[in-house]
Motif scaffolding. Structure first.
Motif, short mmCIF file in Angstrom:
data_model
loop_
_atom_site.label_atom_id
_atom_site.label_comp_id
_atom_site.label_asym_id
_atom_site.label_seq_id
_atom_site.Cartn_x
_atom_site.Cartn_y
_atom_site.Cartn_z
N HIS A 123 0.70 -1.21 -0.14
CA HIS A 123 -0.01 -0.38 0.14
C HIS A 123 0.81 1.20 0.20
O HIS A 123 1.69 1.09 0.96
CB HIS A 123 -0.91 -0.16 1.14
CG HIS A 123 -2.12 1.20 1.27
ND1 HIS A 123 -1.73 2.71 1.55
CD2 HIS A 123 -2.90 0.97 0.97
CE1 HIS A 123 -3.23 2.58 1.23
NE2 HIS A 123 -4.25 1.93 0.98
N ALA A 125 0.56 4.22 1.40
CA ALA A 125 0.68 4.82 2.64
C ALA A 125 1.69 3.97 3.95
O ALA A 125 2.22 4.68 4.08
CB ALA A 125 -0.46 4.93 3.43
N GLN A 171 -3.57 0.02 12.48
CA GLN A 171 -4.54 1.15 13.26
C GLN A 171 -4.95 2.48 12.42
O GLN A 171 -5.95 2.74 12.90
CB GLN A 171 -2.97 2.38 14.26
CG GLN A 171 -2.38 1.09 14.84
CD GLN A 171 -1.67 2.26 16.20
OE1 GLN A 171 -1.10 2.66 15.80
NE2 GLN A 171 -2.19 1.50 16.96
N ALA A 172 -4.37 2.49 11.12
CA ALA A 172 -4.83 2.62 10.02
C ALA A 172 -6.22 2.19 9.47
O ALA A 172 -6.93 2.87 8.44
CB ALA A 172 -4.06 3.64 9.11
N ALA A 173 -6.03 1.13 9.53
CA ALA A 173 -6.82 0.66 8.73
C ALA A 173 -6.90 0.59 7.22
O ALA A 173 -7.50 0.50 6.13
CB ALA A 173 -8.54 0.54 8.96
N ILE A 174 -5.32 0.11 6.90
CA ILE A 174 -5.40 -0.41 5.51
C ILE A 174 -6.26 -1.62 5.39
O ILE A 174 -5.60 -2.41 5.84
CB ILE A 174 -3.70 -0.50 4.72
CG1 ILE A 174 -2.99 1.07 5.36
CG2 ILE A 174 -3.70 -1.35 4.33
CD1 ILE A 174 -1.77 0.83 5.45
N PRO A 175 -7.11 -1.57 4.13
CA PRO A 175 -7.67 -2.27 3.77
C PRO A 175 -7.27 -3.73 3.31
O PRO A 175 -6.25 -3.60 3.17
CB PRO A 175 -9.00 -2.02 3.07
CG PRO A 175 -8.28 -0.79 2.54
CD PRO A 175 -7.09 -0.20 3.34
N VAL A 177 -8.40 -5.72 0.75
CA VAL A 177 -8.73 -5.35 -0.24
C VAL A 177 -7.92 -5.72 -1.20
O VAL A 177 -6.71 -5.02 -1.58
CB VAL A 177 -9.67 -4.76 -0.24
CG1 VAL A 177 -11.03 -4.98 0.65
CG2 VAL A 177 -8.97 -2.85 -0.63
N ILE A 183 -8.62 2.30 -8.97
CA ILE A 183 -7.41 2.92 -8.11
C ILE A 183 -5.73 1.67 -8.42
O ILE A 183 -5.09 1.24 -8.28
CB ILE A 183 -7.46 2.97 -6.97
CG1 ILE A 183 -7.89 2.42 -6.27
CG2 ILE A 183 -7.37 4.89 -6.49
CD1 ILE A 183 -7.54 2.50 -4.87
N ARG A 187 -1.83 1.28 -8.16
CA ARG A 187 -1.74 0.51 -7.00
C ARG A 187 -1.29 -0.90 -6.78
O ARG A 187 0.25 -1.16 -6.82
CB ARG A 187 -2.88 0.01 -6.03
CG ARG A 187 -3.93 0.68 -5.63
CD ARG A 187 -2.62 1.45 -4.16
NE ARG A 187 -3.14 2.27 -3.64
CZ ARG A 187 -5.01 2.52 -2.78
NH1 ARG A 187 -5.06 1.41 -2.21
NH2 ARG A 187 -5.04 3.71 -2.50
#
Lengths: 420, 117
Positions: A123, A125, A171-175, A177, A183, A187
């Motif tokens: 990801h 992020a 904690q940041a809830a990176i999914p 999926v 996108i 990605r």
């Protein structure tokens, strides 16, 4: 001393091999059902320990992966039960206690969720270094010790990196999926760049540690194969696999008997792995057939042209220059232009391209490959005095012992000519 | 899950009230906010007064220190925020990317901590 009742040592090795092969598959399936990365990882780790114990005594089960998955699910239930909030969450985990999940230990028939895990690990992020480490551990099944060893950093630093990444995912809830269409390609680029980073980390190894680091090339290729299997129609995925296969085919030829780096020009091409080249070339064609050229496809095509040449001099430099021109259109950087001019200089002449190269000089600052190229051009043009100046600059800005030796040899050979 | 999108930009070069640029920006903000409400992700959102109006407090050993100015001098300053209710980071990033300042400043997205019990 190993007692006579112990299984042979290669039994443990066999188990470890299975575990590593299946790790990403099992872990992504567990994350999907548990919706919790740490819980899934801990449960799978516990299952592996149980397997070592159990299989040593009873031999391998029919479907080791199914055994591991069922056991991991049981371990997860145990862990959840120990959690004092279990009663309130009971509904969420009912599926784990359904009888059929424990029944079929000799059949492995679960959907492959690894694509989700790849996208989570890579990801944007997450810092690229963290993505590299997470991908190797969560998908590749490498231990923290193995990864830190391959990257020549301490185990603590690597462990911290991994912890930081997993914490951010949670904690940041990176999914977990596969990103949707809007996108997806952006990605996917992030995923490909992470795999290529892993590959290059191994490929750019210079001396002593080349064996362990070669493992990174194998791992990057293995992960690219998985991605290709999961997304067989993405031309850039196919191309990245091809690019890595063709580059890696030269692994043995890149080092001399004494462990020195050998440039493409001087490699013994008989040492190149033909089967890897053939597979790579087939994949390049397949990717280009999709009709949507991207940077990995062009780079793979360039490496395929090199692979086709019987010697450096017989390389189709015209084709290579054209491919760099295409690459420049997608990614206009001075490094790509430099490569194009080098190819052109072999196809035309160094004299004809010297002006173009001079025009490019202001784009670079202390960039060793530029100095090396300019020194070579000047040498070929017979401007020895100038060539010496640039070989010295290349020498000064080289961080690699083998390269330094190469420039020193060049300098020695043209020093006597400098009055010309 | 709740996420806060912190909006940073360089106040010195921000569009000035009264200019066409400013009017357009306000229009873009209005449209973005409407979209957030329409999609059901909007929890809160406000612009802040200039960083010149900031006062920073620090209490040490019982002594309260009051300082004129922000907590740190930075190139870009906090100028506003949104709070979104989203399922995951991808959704939060999708909405944060619609905040007009993304085109000339920076948007920092952070999950808001949930305190259980």
């Amino acid at each position: 001393m190993v007692s006579s009742s112990s299984p042979p040592i290669n039994f443990d090795v066999a188990i470890q091999k299975i575990v590593r092969e299946e790790w990403g598959y099992l872990l992504s399936s567990l994350i999907k059902s548990l919706n919790d990365l740490t819980l899934a990882e801990d449960a799978l780790q516990d299952a592996v320990e149980a397997a070592l114990h159990h299989w040593r005594r009873n031999g391998l089960p029919k479907a080791p992966n199914a055994w591991l998955l069922t056991t991991a699910k049981r371990k997860a239930i145990d862990k959840i039960r120990r959690d004092r909030n279990f009663d309130s969450k009971k509904q969420d985990y009912l599926f784990l206690t359904e009888p059929d999940s424990a029944a079929a230990e000799d059949e492995f028939d679960v959907p492959d969720e690894r694509l989700r895990l790849i996208f989570t690990c890579c990801h944007p992020a997450l810092d690229k270094k963290i993505s590299v480490a997470l991908t190797l551990q969560l998908l590749g099944g490498l231990s923290t010790a193995e990864i830190s060893h391959a990257f020549l950093i301490t185990r603590e630093t690597m462990a911290q990196r991994l912890v930081r990444g997993k914490r951010k995912i949670k904690q940041a809830a990176i999914p977990f999926v596969v990103p949707d269409k809007s996108i997806f390609s952006e990605r996917l680029d992030a995923v490909l760049s992470v795999l290529y980073l892993i590959f290059n980390e191994g490929y750019s190894a210079t001396s002593g540690e080349k064996h362990v680091r070669g493992e990174l090339c194998n791992e990057a290729i293995r992960l690219a194969r998985i991605l290709y299997r999961l997304r067989p129609t993405e031309p850039e995925v196919i191309a990245l696999l091809a690019l890595m296969l063709i580059h890696d085919s030269r692994r043995t030829a890149r080092f001399s008997g004494s462990g020195e780096l050998v440039t493409l020009e001087n490699q013994d091409r008989r040492l190149w792995k033909k089967d890897q080249i053939n597979e790579g070339k087939k994949l390049v064609e397949e990717a280009l057939g999709c009709g949507n050229p991207g940077p990995y496809q062009i780079q793979a095509a360039i490496s395929a042209v090199h692979a086709d040449a019987a010697s450096y001099d017989e390389t189709d430099w015209r084709e290579i220059a054209l491919l760099y021109q295409e690459l420049y259109k997608l990614n206009p950087t001075p490094v790509i232009e430099l490569n194009r001019l080098v190819a052109l200089s072999y196809f035309t002449s160094a004299e004809e391209q010297l002006d173009n190269l001079n025009r490019l000089e202001s784009e670079f600052r202390d960039y060793q490959p530029f100095y090396a190229a300019k020194a070579d051009f000047l040498n070929r043009c017979g401007h020895y005095k100038q060539a010496i100046k640039y070989y010295k600059l290349a020498l000064k800005h080289s961080g690699n012992e083998n390269e330094k030796q190469f420039f020193e040899r060049r300098l020695k050979s043209i020093m006597p000519l400098q009055e010309c | 899950m709740k996420y806060i999108a912190l909006i940073y930009s360089n106040e010195a070069t921000d569009p000035v009230p009264g200019s066409d640029e400013f009017t357009r920006l306000i229009g873009e903000y209005r449209a973005a906010t409407e979209k957030f409400i329409e999609d059901g992700v909007m929890v809160a959102g406000d612009p802040l007064e200039s960083v010149n109006t900031a006062t920073t407090l620090r209490a040490r050993n019982g002594n309260l220190d009051t300082i004129d100015g922000p907590f740190a001098e930075t190139k870009e300053q906090l100028g506003g925020y949104y709070i979104f209710e989203c399922d995951n980071l991808d959704d939060a990033l999708k909405y944060a990317a619609m905040i007009p300042t993304v085109n000339y400043g920076s948007i920092e997205v952070r999950p808001i901590m949930t305190i259980e019990g």
